[in-house]
Design a protein around this motif. Structure first.
Motif, PDB file in Angstrom:
ATOM      1  N   VAL A 114      25.109  28.152  83.443  1.00 42.04           N
ATOM      2  CA  VAL A 114      25.003  26.950  83.077  1.00 42.04           C
ATOM      3  C   VAL A 114      23.986  26.405  84.097  1.00 42.04           C
ATOM      4  N   LEU A 115      23.492  26.768  85.688  1.00 38.05           N
ATOM      5  CA  LEU A 115      22.261  25.999  85.765  1.00 38.05           C
ATOM      6  C   LEU A 115      21.795  26.975  86.799  1.00 38.05           C
ATOM      7  N   HIS A 116      20.594  25.881  87.610  1.00 43.07           N
ATOM      8  CA  HIS A 116      20.008  27.177  88.669  1.00 43.07           C
ATOM      9  C   HIS A 116      19.262  25.982  89.508  1.00 43.07           C
ATOM     10  N   ARG A 117      19.511  26.818  90.555  1.00 43.43           N
ATOM     11  CA  ARG A 117      19.504  25.351  92.426  1.00 43.43           C
ATOM     12  C   ARG A 117      18.346  25.665  93.010  1.00 43.43           C
ATOM     13  N   HIS A 118      17.708  25.174  93.193  1.00 42.69           N
ATOM     14  CA  HIS A 118      16.644  25.424  94.172  1.00 42.69           C
ATOM     15  C   HIS A 118      17.187  24.775  95.511  1.00 42.69           C
ATOM     16  N   TYR A 119      15.541  24.674  96.292  1.00 41.62           N
ATOM     17  CA  TYR A 119      16.567  23.592  98.042  1.00 41.62           C
ATOM     18  C   TYR A 119      16.631  22.574  97.067  1.00 41.62           C
ATOM     19  N   ARG A 120      17.784  21.555  97.857  1.00 40.48           N
ATOM     20  CA  ARG A 120      18.200  20.286  97.383  1.00 40.48           C
ATOM     21  C   ARG A 120      18.152  19.700  95.913  1.00 40.48           C
ATOM     22  N   ARG A 121      17.913  21.492  95.104  1.00 39.36           N
ATOM     23  CA  ARG A 121      17.451  21.004  93.399  1.00 39.36           C
ATOM     24  C   ARG A 121      18.310  21.295  93.174  1.00 39.36           C
ATOM     25  N   VAL A 122      18.882  21.191  91.580  1.00 39.23           N
ATOM     26  CA  VAL A 122      19.775  20.721  90.569  1.00 39.23           C
ATOM     27  C   VAL A 122      19.448  20.822  89.354  1.00 39.23           C
ATOM     28  N   MET A 123      18.971  22.416  88.837  1.00 41.13           N
ATOM     29  CA  MET A 123      19.088  21.944  87.366  1.00 41.13           C
ATOM     30  C   MET A 123      19.882  22.284  85.841  1.00 41.13           C
ATOM     31  N   ILE A 124      20.726  21.789  85.247  1.00 44.43           N
ATOM     32  CA  ILE A 124      21.589  21.802  84.769  1.00 44.43           C
ATOM     33  C   ILE A 124      20.599  22.420  83.248  1.00 44.43           C
ATOM     34  N   THR A 125      21.120  23.485  82.663  1.00 46.69           N
ATOM     35  CA  THR A 125      20.425  24.440  81.396  1.00 46.69           C
ATOM     36  C   THR A 125      21.475  24.094  80.754  1.00 46.69           C
ATOM     37  N   ASP A 126      22.557  24.191  80.605  1.00 45.17           N
ATOM     38  CA  ASP A 126      23.588  23.793  79.571  1.00 45.17           C
ATOM     39  C   ASP A 126      24.646  22.684  79.748  1.00 45.17           C
ATOM     40  N   LEU A 127      23.829  21.142  79.660  1.00 45.74           N
ATOM     41  CA  LEU A 127      24.684  20.372  79.594  1.00 45.74           C
ATOM     42  C   LEU A 127      26.206  21.130  79.411  1.00 45.74           C
ATOM     43  N   ASP A 128      26.710  20.601  77.935  1.00 47.06           N
ATOM     44  CA  ASP A 128      28.065  20.817  77.368  1.00 47.06           C
ATOM     45  C   ASP A 128      28.502  21.606  77.653  1.00 47.06           C
ATOM     46  N   GLY A 129      28.386  23.216  78.458  1.00 45.69           N
ATOM     47  CA  GLY A 129      28.520  24.117  79.346  1.00 45.69           C
ATOM     48  C   GLY A 129      29.536  23.531  80.316  1.00 45.69           C
ATOM     49  N   LEU A 130      28.482  22.610  81.157  1.00 43.19           N
ATOM     50  CA  LEU A 130      29.172  22.783  82.500  1.00 43.19           C
ATOM     51  C   LEU A 130      30.543  21.013  82.159  1.00 43.19           C
ATOM     52  N   ARG A 131      30.630  20.587  81.243  1.00 43.36           N
ATOM     53  CA  ARG A 131      31.306  19.481  80.885  1.00 43.36           C
ATOM     54  C   ARG A 131      32.646  20.444  80.851  1.00 43.36           C
ATOM     55  N   ARG A 132      32.562  21.558  79.500  1.00 48.10           N
ATOM     56  CA  ARG A 132      33.587  22.356  79.537  1.00 48.10           C
ATOM     57  C   ARG A 132      34.206  22.615  81.064  1.00 48.10           C
ATOM     58  N   PHE A 133      32.970  22.924  82.465  1.00 47.51           N
ATOM     59  CA  PHE A 133      33.764  23.600  83.110  1.00 47.51           C
ATOM     60  C   PHE A 133      34.545  22.239  83.860  1.00 47.51           C
ATOM     61  N   GLY A 134      34.069  21.805  83.632  1.00 48.17           N
ATOM     62  CA  GLY A 134      34.459  20.160  84.419  1.00 48.17           C
ATOM     63  C   GLY A 134      36.077  19.952  83.278  1.00 48.17           C
ATOM     64  N   GLU A 135      36.469  20.589  82.437  1.00 47.91           N
ATOM     65  CA  GLU A 135      37.842  19.658  81.964  1.00 47.91           C
ATOM     66  C   GLU A 135      37.644  18.470  81.404  1.00 47.91           C
ATOM     67  N   PHE A 136      37.364  18.166  80.767  1.00 42.59           N
ATOM     68  CA  PHE A 136      37.470  16.884  80.884  1.00 42.59           C
ATOM     69  C   PHE A 136      38.404  16.493  79.435  1.00 42.59           C
ATOM     70  N   PRO A 137      39.256  16.023  80.073  1.00 40.81           N
ATOM     71  CA  PRO A 137      40.374  15.794  78.674  1.00 40.81           C
ATOM     72  C   PRO A 137      39.909  14.818  77.687  1.00 40.81           C
ATOM     73  N   ALA A 138      40.759  15.076  76.491  1.00 46.58           N
ATOM     74  CA  ALA A 138      40.435  13.973  75.182  1.00 46.58           C
ATOM     75  C   ALA A 138      41.231  13.034  75.141  1.00 46.58           C
ATOM     76  N   GLY A 139      40.864  11.384  74.734  1.00 46.21           N
ATOM     77  CA  GLY A 139      41.416  10.734  74.783  1.00 46.21           C
ATOM     78  C   GLY A 139      41.448  10.561  75.958  1.00 46.21           C
ATOM     79  N   ILE A 140      40.317  10.018  77.237  1.00 46.86           N
ATOM     80  CA  ILE A 140      40.970   9.408  78.764  1.00 46.86           C
ATOM     81  C   ILE A 140      39.360   9.545  79.002  1.00 46.86           C
ATOM     82  N   PRO A 141      38.830   7.425  78.937  1.00 46.03           N
ATOM     83  CA  PRO A 141      37.532   7.642  79.038  1.00 46.03           C
ATOM     84  C   PRO A 141      36.906   8.278  80.474  1.00 46.03           C
ATOM     85  N   TYR A 142      37.116   9.560  80.922  1.00 45.81           N
ATOM     86  CA  TYR A 142      35.864   9.662  81.826  1.00 45.81           C
ATOM     87  C   TYR A 142      34.613   9.642  81.378  1.00 45.81           C
TER      88      TYR A 142
END
Length: 232
Positions: free
Chosen positions: A204-232
Protein backbone atom coordinates in the motif's frame (compact mmCIF):
# COMPACT_ATOMS: atom_id res chain seq x y z
CA UNK A 1 1.34 31.12 -9.98
CA UNK A 2 -2.09 31.03 -11.60
CA UNK A 3 -5.17 30.66 -9.43
CA UNK A 4 -6.21 27.34 -10.96
CA UNK A 5 -2.95 25.72 -9.89
CA UNK A 6 -3.68 26.11 -6.16
CA UNK A 7 -4.93 22.99 -4.34
CA UNK A 8 -8.72 22.85 -4.53
CA UNK A 9 -9.17 22.56 -0.74
CA UNK A 10 -6.93 25.54 0.04
CA UNK A 11 -8.36 29.03 0.46
CA UNK A 12 -6.79 30.27 -2.79
CA UNK A 13 -8.17 27.20 -4.56
CA UNK A 14 -11.69 28.11 -3.45
CA UNK A 15 -11.58 31.71 -4.66
CA UNK A 16 -12.54 33.14 -8.02
CA UNK A 17 -9.44 34.27 -9.96
CA UNK A 18 -10.25 37.95 -9.35
CA UNK A 19 -10.49 37.49 -5.57
CA UNK A 20 -7.42 35.24 -5.47
CA UNK A 21 -5.39 37.85 -7.33
CA UNK A 22 -6.60 40.58 -4.96
CA UNK A 23 -5.69 38.52 -1.91
CA UNK A 24 -2.24 37.81 -3.35
CA UNK A 25 -1.62 41.55 -3.62
CA UNK A 26 -2.03 42.05 0.13
CA UNK A 27 0.76 42.08 2.66
CA UNK A 28 4.48 41.53 2.32
CA UNK A 29 6.30 38.59 0.76
CA UNK A 30 8.49 36.77 3.30
CA UNK A 31 10.60 33.58 3.14
CA UNK A 32 11.22 31.27 6.11
CA UNK A 33 13.63 28.32 6.45
CA UNK A 34 12.53 24.83 7.46
CA UNK A 35 11.79 24.43 11.20
CA UNK A 36 11.26 28.17 11.62
CA UNK A 37 8.43 29.10 14.01
CA UNK A 38 6.02 31.13 11.89
CA UNK A 39 3.46 31.73 14.64
CA UNK A 40 3.89 31.43 18.42
CA UNK A 41 1.10 30.19 20.67
CA UNK A 42 -0.07 32.91 23.07
CA UNK A 43 1.15 35.85 20.96
CA UNK A 44 -1.25 38.60 19.90
CA UNK A 45 -2.87 37.92 16.53
CA UNK A 46 -1.85 40.97 14.52
CA UNK A 47 -1.35 39.28 11.14
CA UNK A 48 -2.14 36.20 9.08
CA UNK A 49 0.08 34.20 6.74
CA UNK A 50 -0.96 33.18 3.23
CA UNK A 51 1.25 30.24 2.25
CA UNK A 52 2.54 30.33 -1.33
CA UNK A 53 5.12 27.54 -1.22
CA UNK A 54 6.22 24.97 1.33
CA UNK A 55 4.35 23.40 4.23
CA UNK A 56 3.82 23.89 7.94
CA UNK A 57 2.55 21.96 10.96
CA UNK A 58 0.15 23.35 13.57
CA UNK A 59 1.21 22.39 17.10
CA UNK A 60 -0.48 23.01 20.46
CA UNK A 61 1.34 23.14 23.80
CA UNK A 62 -0.90 21.32 26.28
CA UNK A 63 -1.21 21.87 30.03
CA UNK A 64 0.49 18.49 30.58
CA UNK A 65 3.65 19.63 28.81
CA UNK A 66 3.16 17.54 25.68
CA UNK A 67 3.21 19.08 22.19
CA UNK A 68 0.40 17.82 19.95
CA UNK A 69 0.39 18.13 16.16
CA UNK A 70 -3.19 18.92 15.17
CA UNK A 71 -2.93 19.83 11.48
CA UNK A 72 -0.69 20.46 8.52
CA UNK A 73 -1.02 23.26 5.97
CA UNK A 74 0.37 23.87 2.50
CA UNK A 75 0.27 26.19 -0.53
CA UNK A 76 -2.84 28.33 -0.78
CA UNK A 77 -3.70 27.93 2.91
CA UNK A 78 -4.30 30.82 5.29
CA UNK A 79 -2.68 30.60 8.73
CA UNK A 80 -3.41 32.53 11.92
CA UNK A 81 -6.70 33.96 10.69
CA UNK A 82 -8.68 32.93 13.78
CA UNK A 83 -6.66 35.04 16.21
CA UNK A 84 -6.51 37.82 13.63
CA UNK A 85 -10.27 37.99 13.12
CA UNK A 86 -11.15 37.40 16.79
CA UNK A 87 -8.49 39.75 18.20
CA UNK A 88 -7.44 37.01 20.60
CA UNK A 89 -4.08 35.35 21.43
CA UNK A 90 -2.76 32.63 19.14
CA UNK A 91 -4.17 29.20 20.01
CA UNK A 92 -1.26 27.22 18.49
CA UNK A 93 2.27 27.32 17.16
CA UNK A 94 2.90 27.04 13.42
CA UNK A 95 6.30 25.63 12.40
CA UNK A 96 7.64 25.24 8.88
CA UNK A 97 8.05 21.59 7.81
CA UNK A 98 9.95 22.72 4.73
CA UNK A 99 11.07 26.14 3.53
CA UNK A 100 8.01 28.40 3.34
CA UNK A 101 7.25 31.43 1.18
CA UNK A 102 4.24 33.41 2.37
CA UNK A 103 2.56 36.77 2.38
CA UNK A 104 2.29 38.39 5.81
CA UNK A 105 -1.08 40.17 5.89
CA UNK A 106 -1.94 42.62 8.68
CA UNK A 107 -5.25 42.04 10.48
CA UNK A 108 -6.70 45.33 9.25
CA UNK A 109 -5.79 44.48 5.64
CA UNK A 110 -7.45 41.07 5.86
CA UNK A 111 -10.61 42.44 7.50
CA UNK A 112 -10.94 45.20 4.88
CA UNK A 113 -10.44 42.68 2.06
CA UNK A 114 -13.14 40.37 3.41
CA UNK A 115 -15.57 43.29 3.84
CA UNK A 116 -15.26 44.30 0.19
CA UNK A 117 -15.13 40.72 -1.17
CA UNK A 118 -18.21 38.86 0.17
CA UNK A 119 -17.54 35.71 -1.87
CA UNK A 120 -14.04 35.52 -0.38
CA UNK A 121 -15.55 35.98 3.07
CA UNK A 122 -17.88 33.05 2.37
CA UNK A 123 -14.91 30.97 1.19
CA UNK A 124 -13.12 31.65 4.49
CA UNK A 125 -16.27 30.61 6.38
CA UNK A 126 -16.45 27.37 4.40
CA UNK A 127 -12.75 26.71 5.01
CA UNK A 128 -13.22 27.18 8.77
CA UNK A 129 -16.33 24.97 8.71
CA UNK A 130 -14.37 22.21 6.97
CA UNK A 131 -11.59 22.46 9.54
CA UNK A 132 -14.19 22.20 12.33
CA UNK A 133 -15.70 19.10 10.71
CA UNK A 134 -12.24 17.58 10.47
CA UNK A 135 -11.54 18.28 14.15
CA UNK A 136 -14.92 16.83 15.15
CA UNK A 137 -14.30 13.73 13.07
CA UNK A 138 -10.87 13.17 14.58
CA UNK A 139 -12.34 13.50 18.07
CA UNK A 140 -14.95 10.87 17.24
CA UNK A 141 -12.29 8.61 15.71
CA UNK A 142 -10.30 8.83 18.93
CA UNK A 143 -13.28 7.42 20.87
CA UNK A 144 -14.51 4.72 18.48
CA UNK A 145 -11.54 3.68 16.30
CA UNK A 146 -8.53 1.56 17.28
CA UNK A 147 -5.16 3.27 16.99
CA UNK A 148 -4.09 1.57 13.70
CA UNK A 149 -7.25 2.80 11.98
CA UNK A 150 -6.63 6.33 13.25
CA UNK A 151 -3.11 6.26 11.81
CA UNK A 152 -4.43 5.24 8.39
CA UNK A 153 -7.14 7.91 8.47
CA UNK A 154 -4.52 10.57 9.18
CA UNK A 155 -2.57 9.38 6.13
CA UNK A 156 -5.72 9.47 3.98
CA UNK A 157 -6.59 12.99 5.18
CA UNK A 158 -3.12 14.34 4.45
CA UNK A 159 -3.01 12.69 1.02
CA UNK A 160 -6.42 14.12 0.10
CA UNK A 161 -5.45 17.66 1.10
CA UNK A 162 -1.76 17.78 0.21
CA UNK A 163 -0.86 14.66 -1.78
CA UNK A 164 0.99 14.97 -5.07
CA UNK A 165 0.31 12.46 -7.85
CA UNK A 166 3.47 10.93 -9.35
CA UNK A 167 4.26 7.99 -11.62
CA UNK A 168 5.04 5.88 -8.52
CA UNK A 169 1.87 6.83 -6.63
CA UNK A 170 0.80 9.58 -4.25
CA UNK A 171 3.56 11.43 -2.46
CA UNK A 172 2.13 12.47 0.91
CA UNK A 173 3.21 16.02 0.09
CA UNK A 174 4.23 16.99 3.63
CA UNK A 175 7.59 15.94 5.18
CA UNK A 176 6.36 14.56 8.51
CA UNK A 177 8.18 12.24 10.88
CA UNK A 178 6.49 9.11 12.18
CA UNK A 179 6.45 10.74 15.62
CA UNK A 180 4.43 13.64 14.20
CA UNK A 181 2.01 11.25 12.47
CA UNK A 182 1.62 9.42 15.78
CA UNK A 183 0.80 12.71 17.47
CA UNK A 184 -1.89 13.53 14.90
CA UNK A 185 -3.40 10.06 15.36
CA UNK A 186 -3.28 10.23 19.16
CA UNK A 187 -1.15 7.11 19.54
CA UNK A 188 2.43 6.01 20.14
CA UNK A 189 5.37 5.74 17.78
CA UNK A 190 5.45 1.95 18.08
CA UNK A 191 1.89 1.74 16.73
CA UNK A 192 2.79 3.85 13.70
CA UNK A 193 5.82 1.63 13.06
CA UNK A 194 3.63 -1.50 13.14
CA UNK A 195 1.02 0.07 10.84
CA UNK A 196 3.65 1.21 8.34
CA UNK A 197 5.27 -2.23 8.27
CA UNK A 198 1.90 -3.86 7.59
CA UNK A 199 1.03 -1.35 4.87
CA UNK A 200 4.42 -1.87 3.24
CA UNK A 201 3.97 -5.65 3.35
CA UNK A 202 0.55 -5.25 1.71
CA UNK A 203 2.04 -3.04 -1.02
CA UNK A 204 0.00 0.00 0.00
CA UNK A 205 2.90 2.39 0.65
CA UNK A 206 6.65 2.88 0.60
CA UNK A 207 8.50 5.11 3.02
CA UNK A 208 11.70 7.07 2.96
CA UNK A 209 13.20 9.52 5.44
CA UNK A 210 10.31 11.83 6.45
CA UNK A 211 8.56 10.97 3.16
CA UNK A 212 5.71 8.57 2.48
CA UNK A 213 4.66 7.33 -0.98
CA UNK A 214 1.19 5.80 -1.18
CA UNK A 215 1.15 3.24 -3.98
CA UNK A 216 -2.46 2.06 -3.50
CA UNK A 217 -4.78 4.84 -2.30
CA UNK A 218 -7.92 2.67 -2.53
CA UNK A 219 -6.15 0.00 -0.49
CA UNK A 220 -5.18 2.61 2.10
CA UNK A 221 -8.80 3.70 2.40
CA UNK A 222 -9.87 0.09 2.97
CA UNK A 223 -7.43 -0.14 5.88
CA UNK A 224 -9.01 3.07 7.20
CA UNK A 225 -12.40 1.31 7.47
CA UNK A 226 -14.36 4.34 6.28
CA UNK A 227 -18.05 3.59 6.89
CA UNK A 228 -20.60 4.08 4.11
CA UNK A 229 -23.09 6.90 4.61
CA UNK A 230 -20.89 8.97 6.96
CA UNK A 231 -19.37 12.10 5.37
CA UNK A 232 -15.77 11.53 6.48
Amino acid sequence: MKAQTWPARSLLGRLRPRDAEALLELGTLVAYPAQHRLIRQGDAGRHSLLVLRGSAKVIVDTERGRDVVIAVRGPGDLLGEMATLEHRPRSAHVIACAAVEARVIRSTELAEFLCRAPEACLAVARMLSERLRSADRRGIDFVVCPAPVRVVRVLVEISQHHGVSTAAGWDLGIPLSQTEIASMAGTGLSTVEKVFRKLETEGVLHRHYRRVMITDLDGLRRFGEFPAGIPY
